[in-house]
Structure formats: C-alpha cells, structure tokens
Write a protein that holds these residues in place. Sequence first.
Motif, PDB file in Angstrom:
ATOM      1  N   ARG A 154       6.475 -35.220 -41.998  1.00 41.68           N
ATOM      2  CA  ARG A 154       7.548 -34.314 -41.446  1.00 41.68           C
ATOM      3  C   ARG A 154       8.475 -34.778 -40.437  1.00 41.68           C
ATOM      4  O   ARG A 154       9.551 -33.857 -40.142  1.00 41.68           O
ATOM      5  N   ILE A 155       8.215 -35.981 -39.901  1.00 36.74           N
ATOM      6  CA  ILE A 155       9.005 -36.476 -38.869  1.00 36.74           C
ATOM      7  C   ILE A 155      10.295 -37.058 -39.602  1.00 36.74           C
ATOM      8  O   ILE A 155      10.221 -37.764 -40.780  1.00 36.74           O
ATOM      9  N   ASP A 156      11.304 -36.794 -39.054  1.00 37.08           N
ATOM     10  CA  ASP A 156      12.751 -37.193 -39.685  1.00 37.08           C
ATOM     11  C   ASP A 156      13.016 -38.573 -38.987  1.00 37.08           C
ATOM     12  O   ASP A 156      13.339 -39.620 -39.691  1.00 37.08           O
ATOM     13  N   TRP A 157      12.930 -38.529 -37.660  1.00 38.04           N
ATOM     14  CA  TRP A 157      13.023 -40.018 -36.954  1.00 38.04           C
ATOM     15  C   TRP A 157      12.540 -39.889 -35.592  1.00 38.04           C
ATOM     16  O   TRP A 157      12.046 -38.765 -35.013  1.00 38.04           O
ATOM     17  N   ILE A 158      12.320 -41.155 -34.783  1.00 40.79           N
ATOM     18  CA  ILE A 158      11.954 -41.176 -33.609  1.00 40.79           C
ATOM     19  C   ILE A 158      12.642 -41.794 -32.429  1.00 40.79           C
ATOM     20  O   ILE A 158      13.278 -42.868 -32.929  1.00 40.79           O
ATOM     21  N   GLU A 159      12.897 -41.343 -31.607  1.00 45.04           N
ATOM     22  CA  GLU A 159      13.653 -42.185 -30.576  1.00 45.04           C
ATOM     23  C   GLU A 159      13.036 -42.426 -29.243  1.00 45.04           C
ATOM     24  O   GLU A 159      12.031 -41.588 -28.884  1.00 45.04           O
ATOM     25  N   ALA A 160      13.472 -43.465 -28.502  1.00 47.86           N
ATOM     26  CA  ALA A 160      12.687 -43.794 -27.150  1.00 47.86           C
ATOM     27  C   ALA A 160      13.220 -42.837 -25.977  1.00 47.86           C
ATOM     28  O   ALA A 160      14.342 -42.391 -26.104  1.00 47.86           O
ATOM     29  N   ASP A 161      12.280 -42.190 -25.402  1.00 53.26           N
ATOM     30  CA  ASP A 161      12.702 -41.280 -24.380  1.00 53.26           C
ATOM     31  C   ASP A 161      11.960 -41.876 -22.973  1.00 53.26           C
ATOM     32  O   ASP A 161      10.896 -41.504 -22.594  1.00 53.26           O
ATOM     33  N   GLY A 162      12.859 -42.665 -22.379  1.00 52.47           N
ATOM     34  CA  GLY A 162      11.988 -43.574 -21.270  1.00 52.47           C
ATOM     35  C   GLY A 162      11.022 -44.312 -21.709  1.00 52.47           C
ATOM     36  O   GLY A 162      11.116 -45.184 -22.440  1.00 52.47           O
ATOM     37  N   ASP A 163       9.618 -44.159 -21.110  1.00 56.60           N
ATOM     38  CA  ASP A 163       8.512 -44.808 -21.630  1.00 56.60           C
ATOM     39  C   ASP A 163       7.719 -44.042 -22.602  1.00 56.60           C
ATOM     40  O   ASP A 163       6.709 -44.716 -23.041  1.00 56.60           O
ATOM     41  N   TYR A 164       8.411 -43.073 -23.255  1.00 58.41           N
ATOM     42  CA  TYR A 164       7.823 -42.394 -24.281  1.00 58.41           C
ATOM     43  C   TYR A 164       8.479 -42.304 -25.408  1.00 58.41           C
ATOM     44  O   TYR A 164       9.608 -42.736 -25.837  1.00 58.41           O
ATOM     45  N   ALA A 165       7.808 -41.608 -26.532  1.00 54.59           N
ATOM     46  CA  ALA A 165       8.536 -41.709 -27.921  1.00 54.59           C
ATOM     47  C   ALA A 165       8.678 -40.083 -27.935  1.00 54.59           C
ATOM     48  O   ALA A 165       7.705 -39.407 -28.235  1.00 54.59           O
ATOM     49  N   ARG A 166      10.001 -39.759 -28.652  1.00 57.09           N
ATOM     50  CA  ARG A 166      10.332 -38.457 -28.993  1.00 57.09           C
ATOM     51  C   ARG A 166      10.568 -38.206 -30.550  1.00 57.09           C
ATOM     52  O   ARG A 166      11.180 -38.832 -31.157  1.00 57.09           O
ATOM     53  N   LEU A 167       9.473 -37.490 -30.893  1.00 53.37           N
ATOM     54  CA  LEU A 167       9.443 -37.220 -32.341  1.00 53.37           C
ATOM     55  C   LEU A 167      10.459 -36.204 -32.768  1.00 53.37           C
ATOM     56  O   LEU A 167      10.121 -35.074 -32.417  1.00 53.37           O
ATOM     57  N   HIS A 168      11.299 -36.312 -33.799  1.00 47.28           N
ATOM     58  CA  HIS A 168      12.137 -35.325 -34.095  1.00 47.28           C
ATOM     59  C   HIS A 168      11.638 -34.735 -35.529  1.00 47.28           C
ATOM     60  O   HIS A 168      11.715 -35.694 -36.625  1.00 47.28           O
ATOM     61  N   VAL A 169      11.305 -33.485 -35.709  1.00 47.11           N
ATOM     62  CA  VAL A 169      10.980 -32.869 -36.895  1.00 47.11           C
ATOM     63  C   VAL A 169      11.658 -31.582 -37.259  1.00 47.11           C
ATOM     64  O   VAL A 169      11.367 -30.522 -36.393  1.00 47.11           O
ATOM     65  N   GLY A 170      12.704 -31.676 -38.100  1.00 49.25           N
ATOM     66  CA  GLY A 170      13.666 -30.666 -38.101  1.00 49.25           C
ATOM     67  C   GLY A 170      14.225 -30.173 -36.926  1.00 49.25           C
ATOM     68  O   GLY A 170      14.886 -31.248 -36.345  1.00 49.25           O
ATOM     69  N   ALA A 171      14.286 -29.245 -36.683  1.00 55.55           N
ATOM     70  CA  ALA A 171      15.205 -28.526 -35.299  1.00 55.55           C
ATOM     71  C   ALA A 171      14.194 -28.891 -34.102  1.00 55.55           C
ATOM     72  O   ALA A 171      14.758 -28.504 -32.891  1.00 55.55           O
ATOM     73  N   ARG A 172      13.127 -29.161 -34.291  1.00 55.72           N
ATOM     74  CA  ARG A 172      12.164 -29.243 -33.044  1.00 55.72           C
ATOM     75  C   ARG A 172      11.918 -30.701 -32.764  1.00 55.72           C
ATOM     76  O   ARG A 172      12.081 -31.672 -33.589  1.00 55.72           O
ATOM     77  N   SER A 173      11.544 -30.964 -31.442  1.00 57.33           N
ATOM     78  CA  SER A 173      10.999 -32.511 -31.105  1.00 57.33           C
ATOM     79  C   SER A 173       9.952 -32.167 -30.136  1.00 57.33           C
ATOM     80  O   SER A 173       9.416 -31.508 -29.644  1.00 57.33           O
ATOM     81  N   HIS A 174       9.160 -33.236 -30.221  1.00 59.37           N
ATOM     82  CA  HIS A 174       7.801 -33.478 -29.483  1.00 59.37           C
ATOM     83  C   HIS A 174       7.829 -34.740 -28.897  1.00 59.37           C
ATOM     84  O   HIS A 174       8.010 -35.634 -29.098  1.00 59.37           O
ATOM     85  N   LEU A 175       7.331 -34.766 -27.461  1.00 59.14           N
ATOM     86  CA  LEU A 175       7.060 -35.908 -26.687  1.00 59.14           C
ATOM     87  C   LEU A 175       5.947 -36.516 -26.892  1.00 59.14           C
ATOM     88  O   LEU A 175       4.862 -35.939 -26.284  1.00 59.14           O
ATOM     89  N   LEU A 176       5.787 -37.863 -27.230  1.00 56.09           N
ATOM     90  CA  LEU A 176       4.523 -38.382 -27.524  1.00 56.09           C
ATOM     91  C   LEU A 176       4.443 -39.215 -26.311  1.00 56.09           C
ATOM     92  O   LEU A 176       5.292 -40.128 -26.109  1.00 56.09           O
ATOM     93  N   ARG A 177       3.374 -39.618 -25.317  1.00 52.46           N
ATOM     94  CA  ARG A 177       3.240 -40.540 -24.279  1.00 52.46           C
ATOM     95  C   ARG A 177       2.779 -41.499 -24.721  1.00 52.46           C
ATOM     96  O   ARG A 177       1.721 -42.179 -24.325  1.00 52.46           O
ATOM     97  N   GLU A 178       3.633 -42.391 -25.418  1.00 55.24           N
ATOM     98  CA  GLU A 178       3.387 -43.608 -26.115  1.00 55.24           C
ATOM     99  C   GLU A 178       4.817 -44.430 -26.161  1.00 55.24           C
ATOM    100  O   GLU A 178       5.710 -43.677 -26.567  1.00 55.24           O
ATOM    101  N   PRO A 179       4.570 -45.698 -25.777  1.00 51.14           N
ATOM    102  CA  PRO A 179       6.257 -46.498 -25.753  1.00 51.14           C
ATOM    103  C   PRO A 179       6.444 -46.479 -27.460  1.00 51.14           C
ATOM    104  O   PRO A 179       5.678 -46.404 -28.195  1.00 51.14           O
ATOM    105  N   LEU A 180       7.856 -46.238 -27.516  1.00 45.61           N
ATOM    106  CA  LEU A 180       8.330 -46.562 -28.921  1.00 45.61           C
ATOM    107  C   LEU A 180       7.674 -47.916 -29.596  1.00 45.61           C
ATOM    108  O   LEU A 180       7.524 -47.704 -30.680  1.00 45.61           O
ATOM    109  N   HIS A 181       7.859 -48.883 -28.860  1.00 45.63           N
ATOM    110  CA  HIS A 181       7.400 -50.172 -29.574  1.00 45.63           C
ATOM    111  C   HIS A 181       6.057 -50.180 -29.889  1.00 45.63           C
ATOM    112  O   HIS A 181       5.601 -50.698 -31.010  1.00 45.63           O
ATOM    113  N   ARG A 182       5.049 -49.474 -29.288  1.00 40.86           N
ATOM    114  CA  ARG A 182       3.695 -49.577 -29.574  1.00 40.86           C
ATOM    115  C   ARG A 182       3.727 -48.464 -30.746  1.00 40.86           C
ATOM    116  O   ARG A 182       2.730 -48.681 -31.734  1.00 40.86           O
ATOM    117  N   LEU A 183       4.046 -47.358 -30.822  1.00 39.01           N
ATOM    118  CA  LEU A 183       4.099 -46.532 -31.730  1.00 39.01           C
ATOM    119  C   LEU A 183       4.721 -47.323 -33.230  1.00 39.01           C
ATOM    120  O   LEU A 183       4.001 -46.903 -34.298  1.00 39.01           O
TER     121      LEU A 183
END
Length: 249
Positions: A154-183
């Motif tokens: 269901r994830i459309d795209w993912i962007e770096a948010d500081g040291d974390y990764a923000r998952l974009h799912v439709g109109a919602r987003s979720h902050l994953l406490r994991e660096p984008l490069h590791r994800l």
Amino acid sequence: MIRIAILDDEPLARAGVRARLQAHADVHVAAEHADGESALDGLRAAPVDLAFVDVRMPGLSGLDVLARLPPAQRPLSILLTAHDGFAVRAFELRAIDYLLKPIDDARFAEALDRARELLALRAGLRPPQAVEPVGHGRIEIRLGNRIRYVDAERIDWIEADGDYARLHVGARSHLLREPLHRLAERLDPQVFMRVHRSALVRIAMIDELQPLANRDALLRLRNGTPVRASRTYMEALLARLRDTGTGDA
C-alpha cells in the motif's frame, strides 16, 4: 575500501574533494595529481577504483587521461567541471556522474553513493540485508507502547525525514524510526526503487516522467504526487521503466 585518485590542477579544489571524502569511512585517497601527464603515469602504475577528474587541466585534459588508459585499467570517474558540454564523450569513458563547480555537498554524496553501487555490482556483491526483502509483507512502526502495521503493497513512496523514513500511503503518512538508507537495503528492489538520495518510489506507482534542464526529472505518481528524481539514478530508473512498461519516458 574504495581506492580513490583526485585529478585537479587547483590545490583548493583537490582539498575540497579530500575534505568531503573524510566523512566517509569506506574510502581511501590513494593519489592526487595536479596535471594530466603525472595523472596518466600514476594511474598506469597504481590503478584505483574511482577517480575524481577535473575535465580541464594543463597539458592532457582529464578526459584525455581517461581515454589513454586501457578500458580494463580505467577507473570509474566522477568529473569536476564548470561546464556540461562534454557528456557524450564523458560517458563513453565510463564517467558515472559530473559535479559542477562549486561542488554541492548533497550532489557529491549522491555521486559517491552511485560509485559504491556500481563497484559493488562489478564485484558481484549485494548490500547486506538483515531480513528478507520487504515488498509484499508488513512493516512494523512502533508508536510508544503500540505497534502499527503498514502493508508494504500500500506504500506509494518513501522519503527521508531527518534520521527517519516517512512512508506515504495514500493521503496518510507514517514515520518509521529507521534511516532511509537502511530501509532501502531491505526493500524488494523489484518493487521499490531509489530515485533520489532522499526518496524511494514504488515502481508501479510511476505514471509520468518529465525531464528537467539539469538532467534530473520530475516523476508524477498515479495519485498525482510529484517526486523529484536525481540524475544519479536516471539511467537505472529509465531502464526499469522500459522493462516494466510503466511510466512515460
């Protein structure tokens, strides 16, 4: 350890590249050369993996140096220049990117990342993965004492948010406490693709690609979201879109 040579007739320019490389633990500056003749002799005597090459140097130009090396001995190269009218010849000589002077730190890091990826592919290596690739499973997001599960499909795209990764799912987003490069290392490369140092996109979501003047591109996802794609990832992105029949390249 990536062995690097710096070819530039300007001492300050060489120092700038050297200073930026000090932030990366997996590289070693094996040689520096201030003119084309000494660079050619040095690279013949002691080949390196990657060279930062000033296009214009006294005597032999940076491109001339690369051209005179046998293909098997020619390193991957990142060109340093104030001009961009040499692209065709540059890529014939295995230049993987070019950095316009004055050098931008983010672009420098992108170019070095691309060199890492190509050297790993050449060596037959894969990035280390701590878990099975995620493409159709679920991603755990810890929220205090709670755990939210996000379906990867269901994830459309993912962007770096500081040291974390923000998952974009439709109109919602979720902050994953994991660096984008590791994800990125544990996402299925057949499903998600890195298009920018700070962005990953589900390949099937790409609806349109619009080239930009600086060789970057603007992606339009199926839900209308714009995502910038860096020139560093364009070759691989275009190849993937052609293979999948996705997008409008």
